[in-house]
Design a protein around this motif. Structure first.
Motif, PDB file in Angstrom:
ATOM      1  N   LEU A  18      10.570 -11.190   4.831  1.00  0.00           N
ATOM      2  CA  LEU A  18       9.911  -9.957   4.377  1.00  0.00           C
ATOM      3  C   LEU A  18       9.497  -9.092   5.551  1.00  0.00           C
ATOM      4  N   ALA A  19       9.010  -9.711   6.651  1.00  0.00           N
ATOM      5  CA  ALA A  19       8.603  -8.933   7.825  1.00  0.00           C
ATOM      6  C   ALA A  19       9.788  -8.177   8.401  1.00  0.00           C
ATOM      7  N   VAL A  20      10.997  -8.748   8.335  1.00  0.00           N
ATOM      8  CA  VAL A  20      12.184  -8.066   8.851  1.00  0.00           C
ATOM      9  C   VAL A  20      12.616  -6.953   7.901  1.00  0.00           C
ATOM     10  N   LEU A  21      12.571  -7.207   6.603  1.00  0.00           N
ATOM     11  CA  LEU A  21      13.019  -6.213   5.622  1.00  0.00           C
ATOM     12  C   LEU A  21      12.100  -4.999   5.585  1.00  0.00           C
ATOM     13  N   MET A  22      10.822  -5.184   5.827  1.00  0.00           N
ATOM     14  CA  MET A  22       9.878  -4.060   5.747  1.00  0.00           C
ATOM     15  C   MET A  22      10.124  -3.038   6.840  1.00  0.00           C
ATOM     16  N   THR A  23      10.852  -3.389   7.860  1.00  0.00           N
ATOM     17  CA  THR A  23      11.179  -2.427   8.906  1.00  0.00           C
ATOM     18  C   THR A  23      12.219  -1.404   8.430  1.00  0.00           C
ATOM     19  N   GLN A  24      12.886  -1.671   7.300  1.00  0.00           N
ATOM     20  CA  GLN A  24      13.895  -0.756   6.764  1.00  0.00           C
ATOM     21  C   GLN A  24      13.282   0.329   5.896  1.00  0.00           C
ATOM     22  N   GLY A  25      12.051   0.153   5.479  1.00  0.00           N
ATOM     23  CA  GLY A  25      11.387   1.167   4.674  1.00  0.00           C
ATOM     24  C   GLY A  25      11.936   1.302   3.274  1.00  0.00           C
ATOM     25  N   ALA A  26      12.252   0.196   2.617  1.00  0.00           N
ATOM     26  CA  ALA A  26      12.792   0.221   1.248  1.00  0.00           C
ATOM     27  C   ALA A  26      11.656   0.336   0.254  1.00  0.00           C
ATOM     28  N   SER A  27      12.007   0.608  -0.975  1.00  0.00           N
ATOM     29  CA  SER A  27      11.010   0.736  -2.040  1.00  0.00           C
ATOM     30  C   SER A  27      10.802  -0.566  -2.808  1.00  0.00           C
ATOM     31  N   SER A  28      11.683  -1.507  -2.665  1.00  0.00           N
ATOM     32  CA  SER A  28      11.545  -2.819  -3.313  1.00  0.00           C
ATOM     33  C   SER A  28      12.216  -3.884  -2.444  1.00  0.00           C
ATOM     34  N   TYR A  29      11.601  -5.090  -2.531  1.00  0.00           N
ATOM     35  CA  TYR A  29      12.133  -6.226  -1.759  1.00  0.00           C
ATOM     36  C   TYR A  29      12.126  -7.455  -2.675  1.00  0.00           C
ATOM     37  N   ASP A  30      13.206  -8.217  -2.587  1.00  0.00           N
ATOM     38  CA  ASP A  30      13.313  -9.433  -3.394  1.00  0.00           C
ATOM     39  C   ASP A  30      13.592 -10.592  -2.428  1.00  0.00           C
ATOM     40  N   VAL A  31      12.563 -11.442  -2.241  1.00  0.00           N
ATOM     41  CA  VAL A  31      12.713 -12.588  -1.331  1.00  0.00           C
ATOM     42  C   VAL A  31      12.554 -13.899  -2.102  1.00  0.00           C
ATOM     43  N   SER A  32      12.768 -13.828  -3.424  1.00  0.00           N
ATOM     44  CA  SER A  32      12.656 -15.067  -4.208  1.00  0.00           C
ATOM     45  C   SER A  32      13.682 -16.092  -3.756  1.00  0.00           C
ATOM     46  N   VAL A  33      14.837 -15.569  -3.278  1.00  0.00           N
ATOM     47  CA  VAL A  33      15.830 -16.449  -2.645  1.00  0.00           C
ATOM     48  C   VAL A  33      15.927 -15.980  -1.192  1.00  0.00           C
ATOM     49  N   PRO A  34      15.172 -16.568  -0.286  1.00  0.00           N
ATOM     50  CA  PRO A  34      15.090 -16.013   1.076  1.00  0.00           C
ATOM     51  C   PRO A  34      16.399 -16.036   1.836  1.00  0.00           C
ATOM     52  N   SER A  35      17.288 -16.911   1.463  1.00  0.00           N
ATOM     53  CA  SER A  35      18.572 -16.941   2.164  1.00  0.00           C
ATOM     54  C   SER A  35      19.483 -15.780   1.731  1.00  0.00           C
ATOM     55  N   ALA A  36      19.152 -15.120   0.597  1.00  0.00           N
ATOM     56  CA  ALA A  36      19.935 -13.975   0.115  1.00  0.00           C
ATOM     57  C   ALA A  36      18.986 -12.905  -0.401  1.00  0.00           C
ATOM     58  N   PRO A  37      18.243 -12.262   0.507  1.00  0.00           N
ATOM     59  CA  PRO A  37      17.266 -11.248   0.085  1.00  0.00           C
ATOM     60  C   PRO A  37      17.975  -9.973  -0.399  1.00  0.00           C
ATOM     61  N   VAL A  38      17.196  -9.208  -1.165  1.00  0.00           N
ATOM     62  CA  VAL A  38      17.733  -7.963  -1.742  1.00  0.00           C
ATOM     63  C   VAL A  38      16.693  -6.880  -1.539  1.00  0.00           C
ATOM     64  N   LYS A  74       0.818  -1.211   0.000  1.00  0.00           N
ATOM     65  CA  LYS A  74       0.000   0.000   0.000  1.00  0.00           C
ATOM     66  C   LYS A  74       0.859   1.273   0.000  1.00  0.00           C
ATOM     67  N   ASP A  75       2.110   1.214   0.418  1.00  0.00           N
ATOM     68  CA  ASP A  75       2.987   2.383   0.379  1.00  0.00           C
ATOM     69  C   ASP A  75       3.692   2.528  -0.953  1.00  0.00           C
ATOM     70  N   GLY A  76       3.362   1.663  -1.917  1.00  0.00           N
ATOM     71  CA  GLY A  76       3.944   1.730  -3.247  1.00  0.00           C
ATOM     72  C   GLY A  76       5.131   0.821  -3.446  1.00  0.00           C
ATOM     73  N   ALA A  77       5.621   0.170  -2.415  1.00  0.00           N
ATOM     74  CA  ALA A  77       6.784  -0.722  -2.553  1.00  0.00           C
ATOM     75  C   ALA A  77       6.350  -1.999  -3.268  1.00  0.00           C
ATOM     76  N   GLU A  78       7.346  -2.627  -3.907  1.00  0.00           N
ATOM     77  CA  GLU A  78       7.078  -3.856  -4.684  1.00  0.00           C
ATOM     78  C   GLU A  78       7.911  -5.001  -4.114  1.00  0.00           C
TER      79      GLU A  78
END
Length: 348
Positions: free
Chosen positions: A326-346, A306-310
Motif C-alpha cells: 500500500l505504501a508503494v501504491l499510494m505514491t501513484q495517487g490513485a482513487s482506490s487500492y485493493d491489497v486484499s491479495v498483496p501479490s496481485a494488487p489493483v 483523508k484524500d477520499g481514496a478507498e
C-alpha cells in the motif's frame, strides 16, 4: 708422728713398769703387757679416749730405740687400735637457702615499661578510632535509609514525560504520590509506585522512579500512544495498539483514524482487535493518511484515506506485506487500492 698405743683397761696396767738405765723396758714387763694386750670386753668411745689419756700419762713417751720384740707389739697395738677406734662421721651441714633478691629496676626495664604503656595507649587510640568510625557509619546508614529526616515529600516530586496533548498533569501525579510520603528517598518502593500510578492513570504505560536528596524524587513517565479513535455511542475514545482506552484531548482524537464497528460487534471483541492490528502494521506516514476503518461481514475491512481514496484490505492477514504494498501504491495517487491479495494488487 707415731700413733698412740692401743688403749687398755686400767686393771691390765696395774704392774708398774721399770726402765733400765738405757730407757728400755725390761723383758718381763713386755711379756706381761702382751698377756694383757687383748681387752676382755669392747670399750665404748668415751672409755677408749679415757684409757688412751691415762696410758700416755703413766707410761710416757716410748724410747726412740725400740727393742727387737717391739714390732710385734706395735702391730698388735695397731690392730687393736683400729678395732677400738670409734667411727666418727662428720655431720652434714645444711647451708641456708639464699633468698633471691628482687631485681632492681634498671634503666632498660624502665624503658620497657614505658614502651608497653605507649603500646597500650596506641591500641586504645586505634580502638577508639575504629569504634568511632563504625558508629559514624551506623548513624549515616540510619539517617539515609531509615530516618524520617530524608523522607519523601509529594510537593518535591519532579514529573517528566508528559505530553501537551495528554489528559494528565504533573499536579495529578504529585497528588497520587502522597500515599508514599515519609518513605526514605533512597529506599522508595519503585515497584509499588509504578503499579499504583498505572492503575490510577491508564494513559501511563510505565514508570521509572528515583530518589532525590533530601526529600524529593524523579518520576519519569512513558505514556501510551493512541493510534485510533473507537466510536462508541456517538463518542470517540482513543485506544493504543493494545486496545487500552486512554484519555486524550478532543484535538488529539479528531486527528486519529476512526474505527467503526458493525451492529452487534463488541468494542472488546475480535473485530476491534483486528482493526487495531491493521493500524499497527501501517507505517507512520501511511497511518497519518487514514481517516477511518470499518469492519463488514466476515471481518472484511475497508480503509478510507483523508484524500477520499478507498483501500480494500480484506481480512486481517499478511498485514505487514499489505502495508508495504500500500505504501508503494499510494505514491501513484490513485482513487482506490485493493491489497486484499498483496501479490496481485489493483489500483483504480
Amino acid at each position: 708422728m707415731r700413733a698412740p698405743k692401743q688403749p687398755r683397761k686400767p686393771h691390765s696396767l696395774g704392774v708398774t713398769s721399770e726402765r733400765h738405765e738405757g730407757g728400755e723396758i725390761s723383758r718381763e714387763t713386755v711379756q706381761r703387757a702382751r698377756q694383757d694386750a687383748a681387752p676382755t670386753s669392747e670399750l665404748s668411745p668415751d672409755e677408749a679416749q679415757r684409757v688412751a689419756k691415762s696410758v700416755v700419762g703413766k707410761w710416757g713417751t716410748p724410747a726412740s730405740t725400740p727393742s727387737p720384740e717391739e714390732p710385734e707389739h706395735k702391730a698388735s697395738s695397731e690392730i687393736a687400735k683400729k678395732e677400738s677406734r670409734p667411727k666418727v662421721t662428720a655431720p652434714k651441714l645444711r647451708l641456708p637457702r639464699r633468698r633471691r633478691k628482687a631485681p632492681q629496676r634498671t634503666e632498660l626495664s624502665a624503658r620497657r615499661v614505658e614502651k608497653q604503656a605507649e603500646r597500650r595507649k596506641l591500641i586504645a587510640k586505634r580502638a577508639a578510632i575504629i569504634g568511632g568510625g563504625i558508629l559514624a557509619v551506623v548513624i549515616l546508614v540510619w539517617a539515609l535509609l531509615f530516618s524520617p529526616l530524608l523522607g519523601l515529600k509529594a510537593d518535591k516530586v519532579e514529573v517528566s514525560g508528559l505530553d501537551s496533548q495528554a489528559d494528565l498533569t504533573a499536579s495529578q501525579v504529585q497528588e497520587a504520590m502522597t500515599q508514599w510520603e515519609g518513605a526514605p528517598v533512597l529506599r522508595l518502593p519503585s515497584g509499588d509506585i509504578e503499579e499504583g500510578l498505572v492503575s490510577t492513570f491508564p494513559l501511563i504505560e510505565s514508570v521509572q522512579v528515583g530518589g532525590k536528596l533530601p526529600n524529593g524524587a524523579n518520576v519519569t513517565l512513558s505514556l501510551r500512544e493512541p493510534i485510533a479513535c473507537l466510536i462508541e455511542d456517538k463518542t470517540c475514545v482513543a485506544i493504543d495498539a493494545e486496545g487500552v482506552r486512554i484519555p486524550v484531548s478532543e484535538e488529539a482524537t479528531s486527528e486519529l483514524p476512526h474505527l467503526s464497528l458493525a451492529k452487534g460487534q463488541d468494542a472488546a471483541g475480535e473485530a476491534a482487535t483486528k482493526m487495531i492490528d491493521v493500524l499497527d502494521s501501517l507505517e507512520p506516514d501511511t497511518r497519518s493518511q487514514v481517516e477511518s476503518i470499518s469492519v463488514g461481514e466476515a471481518l472484511q475491512m475497508t480503509l478510507e484515506l483523508k484524500d477520499g481514496a478507498e483501500v480494500t484490505w480484506g481480512r486481517s492477514e499478511n498485514n505487514e506485506f499489505k502495508a508495504e504494498v500500500l505504501a508503494v501504491l499510494m505514491t501513484q495517487g490513485a482513487s482506490s487500492y485493493d491489497v486484499s491479495v498483496p501479490s496481485a494488487p489493483v489500483t483504480g
